[in-house]
Design an enzyme around this catalytic site. Structure first.
Site, PDB file in Angstrom:
ATOM      1  N   HIS A 189       0.608  -1.186  -0.055  1.00  0.00           N
ATOM      2  CA  HIS A 189      -0.223  -0.082  -0.108  1.00  0.00           C
ATOM      3  C   HIS A 189       0.837   1.302  -0.083  1.00  0.00           C
ATOM      4  O   HIS A 189       0.185   2.417   0.112  1.00  0.00           O
ATOM      5  CB  HIS A 189      -1.012   0.062   1.243  1.00  0.00           C
ATOM      6  CG  HIS A 189      -0.541   0.092   2.444  1.00  0.00           C
ATOM      7  ND1 HIS A 189      -0.364   1.554   3.157  1.00  0.00           N
ATOM      8  CD2 HIS A 189      -0.034  -0.611   3.487  1.00  0.00           C
ATOM      9  CE1 HIS A 189       0.056   1.386   4.137  1.00  0.00           C
ATOM     10  NE2 HIS A 189       0.540   0.188   4.446  1.00  0.00           N
ATOM     11  N   THR A 205      -5.131 -19.138   3.798  1.00  0.00           N
ATOM     12  CA  THR A 205      -5.452 -19.073   2.451  1.00  0.00           C
ATOM     13  C   THR A 205      -4.903 -17.739   2.041  1.00  0.00           C
ATOM     14  O   THR A 205      -5.154 -16.940   2.532  1.00  0.00           O
ATOM     15  CB  THR A 205      -7.157 -19.162   2.566  1.00  0.00           C
ATOM     16  OG1 THR A 205      -7.496 -20.449   3.128  1.00  0.00           O
ATOM     17  CG2 THR A 205      -7.451 -19.107   1.104  1.00  0.00           C
ATOM     18  N   CYS A 234      -0.058  15.385  19.387  1.00  0.00           N
ATOM     19  CA  CYS A 234      -1.708  14.961  19.212  1.00  0.00           C
ATOM     20  C   CYS A 234      -1.729  14.078  18.338  1.00  0.00           C
ATOM     21  O   CYS A 234      -2.769  13.198  18.096  1.00  0.00           O
ATOM     22  CB  CYS A 234      -2.439  16.230  18.661  1.00  0.00           C
ATOM     23  SG  CYS A 234      -2.403  17.435  20.254  1.00  0.00           S
TER      24      CYS A 234
HETATM   25  C1  PLP Z   1       3.888   1.751   6.550  1.00  0.00           C
HETATM   26  C2  PLP Z   1       5.212   1.143   7.256  1.00  0.00           C
HETATM   27  C3  PLP Z   1       5.142  -0.115   7.984  1.00  0.00           C
HETATM   28  C4  PLP Z   1       4.078  -0.680   8.226  1.00  0.00           C
HETATM   29  O1  PLP Z   1       3.408  -1.320   7.072  1.00  0.00           O
HETATM   30  P1  PLP Z   1       2.102  -2.017   7.152  1.00  0.00           P
HETATM   31  O2  PLP Z   1       2.057  -2.817   5.682  1.00  0.00           O
HETATM   32  O3  PLP Z   1       1.053  -0.868   7.144  1.00  0.00           O
HETATM   33  O4  PLP Z   1       2.037  -2.882   8.061  1.00  0.00           O
HETATM   34  C5  PLP Z   1       6.217  -0.541   8.683  1.00  0.00           C
HETATM   35  N1  PLP Z   1       7.542   0.350   8.250  1.00  0.00           N
HETATM   36  C6  PLP Z   1       7.661   1.298   7.902  1.00  0.00           C
HETATM   37  C7  PLP Z   1       8.883   2.080   7.634  1.00  0.00           C
HETATM   38  C8  PLP Z   1       6.544   1.952   7.254  1.00  0.00           C
HETATM   39  O5  PLP Z   1       6.675   3.134   6.619  1.00  0.00           O
END
Ligand code: PLP
Length: 520
Positions: A212, A250, A335
Site C-alpha cells: 500500500h 489461505t 496530538c
Molecule cells: C508503513 C510502514 C510500515 C507498516 O506497514 P504495513 O504494511 O502498514 O503494516 C512499517 N515500516 C515502515 C517504515 C512503514 O513506513
C-alpha cells in the site's frame, strides 16, 4: 466529503508516505480475482482448475514481486504487510535462535512495527541495543560494529525512515554483519519500489515491504528471506502449511495479484518517478526555505525523493495542521501520535521538543503535480505568517510600536507605576507533560491591553488559549481569570474527557496574574 456540503472539497493529498491510492490498473487486476467469472479459487485446491488458476496467478505475482527487489521467487513469503513481516522476522528469528544468543541490535528511529516486537522480546528476556542516529538521521556503520556482541543474533535497521525519508547505508551495515555471521534484516517499506533495490548484490538476509505504499492494496506485503537464511526462522502462526508453513492461511489471491502488478508498475516507472518526485520535493523545499525560520530535517543525508520533513520556528505543528485545512499532511506533534509524545524520530535527531512539535511531513507521489506544490506552498506561507503574527514576537512589536516600549521583558515599568505598558509572561506545563502554555500580557493603567500565547499541545489546548487571548483585553488584575476550565470547555464545545488538558492553560494564566505588579 461526508458533510453533504456541495462546496466542501477534499484537501490536497500530500501524505503518500502514510499510504497511496491504488493504481487503477491494479484495481482492475484485483477485480478479476473475486467473482465466479474471475480467478476466485483457493490456490491450495490442486484438484480442480479454479484452484490451479489461482495458484498460477499467485506465482506470477510472486515473480513480479521478486523481480522488483532482485530476488528469486522462492525467496518471497507473502504476508499481510510490513508490520507482519517485521514481526515474523524479529519474533521468529529471536525465538528460534535463543540458545545461540539473546541479543539484538536496532535503532531508536525504527517504525513501531519494529520497536514494539523488540519490546515484546525484551519482556521474554532478550536484550536489545537501540542505536541513536546522528543529527541528520544517519546510523554510523561503525556504531553497529561496536554494538555487536558474541551473543548477537539479529541486526534490524530500516532502509528508509518513514518520517524524514533518510536512507541508511544498508550495504555497509549488511556487509559487516555478514562478516561477523550475524543475520541482517531491513524494514524497506519506504524504500522498495521507490529507490533501486537489488538483493543479488546487497548483503541483506531479510527484507520487509508492503503493497500500500506503492499504489497497491492495503493488507498485503512480503518478507524476503534469503535462501540460505531460511533455517534461522520459525513461524509465529500455525495452520494450513501455506508459504512453506512460514506464514499459513489461505492466500488472498486478489491482494497478491494487486501487489504483483503494483510492483511491476513501480519497477517500470522507478527512474522517471524518482526524478520527477525529486523535482517536486525540491521545489517545495525551496519555497519553504524562503519563509525563513524553517529547518529541513535530515538535511545533507541521502533521502528518498518523495518525503520532505520541515520544522517551523515560532509555530506549533498542531495549530499549523489545523490552520492548513486544504492540505492533508502529517505532523510530528504529540496530538498526532497515539502515545501523546512528540515525534520520537525527531527527538532522536536531537531536535528539542518544541521544534519536534512544530514539524510537518509532506510526502508527494505519483499523482502530485507542480501546481499542487505551488498551492501547498501558498497555503503554508499564509498559515505560517498568520500564526507567527499571533505569536509573542508580534506582541513585542505591538508594545514597542504602539506604546513606545523598547526591548521589554517581564518587569518593564514595574517600578515606575503607570509609565507605559508592562509585559508579563507566565507559563505552565513543559518537558515531560502533554502540553506547555505561555501567556504574554501587555498591561497598562491597570488593565490588559493585549494578550498573546505560545503553546504546544492538543488542538483543544491551542483553541482555548487562543480564545482566552481575545477575552483578556480590558480586564483588571482583580477580575482575574475569565471563567473556569469547565466554562471554557462548554463555550468551545471541548469534550468533557479533555477537560484535564485545560488545567495547564489555567495554570499559565494564573502564573501571569501572579506576576502582574501592583500599579501596572
Ligand atoms: C508503513 C510502514 C510500515 C507498516 O506497514 P504495513 O504494511 O502498514 O503494516 C512499517 N515500516 C515502515 C517504515 C512503514 O513506513
Amino acid at each position: 466529503m461526508s458533510t453533504g456540503d456541495p462546496v466542501d472539497k477534499d484537501p490536497l493529498y500530500l501524505d503518500y508516505a502514510a499510504t497511496t491510492p491504488v493504481d487503477p490498473a491494479v484495481v482492475q487486476a484485483m477485480a478479476g480475482c473475486l467473482t465466479l467469472e474471475g480467478d476466485f479459487g483457493n490456490a491450495a485446491s490442486a484438484t480442480h482448475v479454479f484452484g490451479r488458476r489461482a495458484a498460477a496467478r499467485v506465482e506470477t505475482a510472486r515473480l513480479q514481486v521478486a523481480t522488483l527487489i532482485g530476488a528469486e521467487p522462492d525467496e518471497v513469503t507473502f504476508t499481510s504487510g510490513a508490520t507482519e513481516s517485521n514481526n515474523l522476522v524479529l519474533l521468529g528469528l529471536a525465538r528460534s535462535n535463543a540458545d545461540r544468543g539473546r541479543h539484538l541490535i536496532t535503532t531508536r528511529i525504527e517504525h513501531k512495527a519494529v520497536l514494539d516486537p523488540c519490546k515484546r522480546l525484551e519482556k521474554e528476556g532478550f536484550v536489545v541495543t537501540y542505536l541513536t542516529p546522528d543529527r541528520v538521521g544517519r546510523i554510523d556503520p561503525d556504531a553497529v560494529r561496536a554494538a555487536l556482541r558474541p551473543d548477537t543474533v539479529l541486526v534490524s535497521i530500516m532502509y528508509v525512515n518513514n518520517e524524514i525519508g533518510v536512507m541508511q547505508d544498508i550495504g555497509a551495515i549488511g556487509a559487516l554483519c555478514r562478516a561477523r555471521g550475524v543475520a541482517f534484516h531491513t524494514d524497506a517499506a519506504q524504500g522498495a519500489g521507490k529507490v533501486p533495490l537489488n538483493l543479488r548484490t546487497l548483503p541483506v538476509d531479510f527484507l520487509s515491504f508492503t503493497a500500500h505504499k506503492i499504489y497497491g492494496p492495503k493488507g498485503v506485503g512480503a518478507l524476503y528471506v534469503r535462501r540460505g537464511s531460511r533455517p534461522l526462522l520459525q513461524p509465529v502462526a500455525f495452520g494450513g502449511g501455506q508459504e512453506r508453513g512460514m506464514r499459513p492461511g489461505t492466500l488472498p489471491t486478489h491482494q497478491i495479484v494487486g501487489f504483483g502488478l503494483a510492483c511491476e508498475i513501480a519497477g517500470e516507472r522507478l527512474d522517471a518517478d524518482q526524478a520527477r518526485l525529486m523535482g517536486l520535493r525540491d521545489r517545495l523545499w525551496n519555497g519553504l526555505a524562503a519563509l525563513g525560520g524553517t529547518h529541513l530535517n535530515g538535511e545533507g543525508a541521502p533521502r528518498v525523493p518523495g518525503i520532505l520533513n520541515v520544522s517551523f520556528e515560532g509555530v506549533e505543528g498542531e495549530s499549523l495542521v489545523t490552520g492548513l485545512p486544504g492540505l492533508a499532511v502529517a505532523t510530528g506533534s504529540a496530538c498526532n501520535s497515539a502515545s501523546g509524545e512528540p515525534s520520537y524520530v525527531l527527538r532522536a535527531l536531537g531536535r528539542d521538543t518544541q521544534l519536534a512539535q512544530s514539524s510537518l511531513r509532506f510526502s508527494v507521489g505519483r499523482f502530485t503535480t507542480e501546481s499542487d506544490v505551488d498551492f501547498a506552498l501558498e497555503a503554508v506561507r499564509d498559515a505560517v505568517a498568520r500564526l507567527r503574527a499571533m505569536s509573542p514576537a508580534g506582541l513585542d512589536a505591538w508594545g514597542a510600536g504602539a506604546l513606545g516600549v523598547g526591548g521589554s521583558s517581564a518587569a518593564t515599568g514595574a517600578a515606575g507605576a503607570s509609565e507605559g505598558p508592562t509585559l508579563i509572561k507566565g507559563e505552565a506545563g513543559g518537558p515531560g507533560q502533554e502540553a506547555w502554555v505561555r501567556f504574554h500580557l501587555a498591561v497598562d493603567g491597570g488593565i490588559v491591553k493585549d494578550a498573546r500565547f505560545q503553546a504546544y499541545g492538543c488542538p483543544h489546548t491551542m483553541q482555548v488559549a487562543s480564545w482566552l487571548t481575545r477575552q483578556l483585553p480590558g480586564r483588571t488584575r482583580e477580575q482575574g481569570i475569565p471563567g473556569t476550565p469547565a466554562g471554557w470547555a462548554e463555550a468551545l464545545s471541548v469534550p468533557v474527557e479533555k477537560l484535564g488538558r485545560l488545567l495547564v492553560v489555567e495554570d499559565a494564566l494564573q502564573a501571569c496574574l501572579g506576576r502582574w505588579p501592583r500599579g501596572a
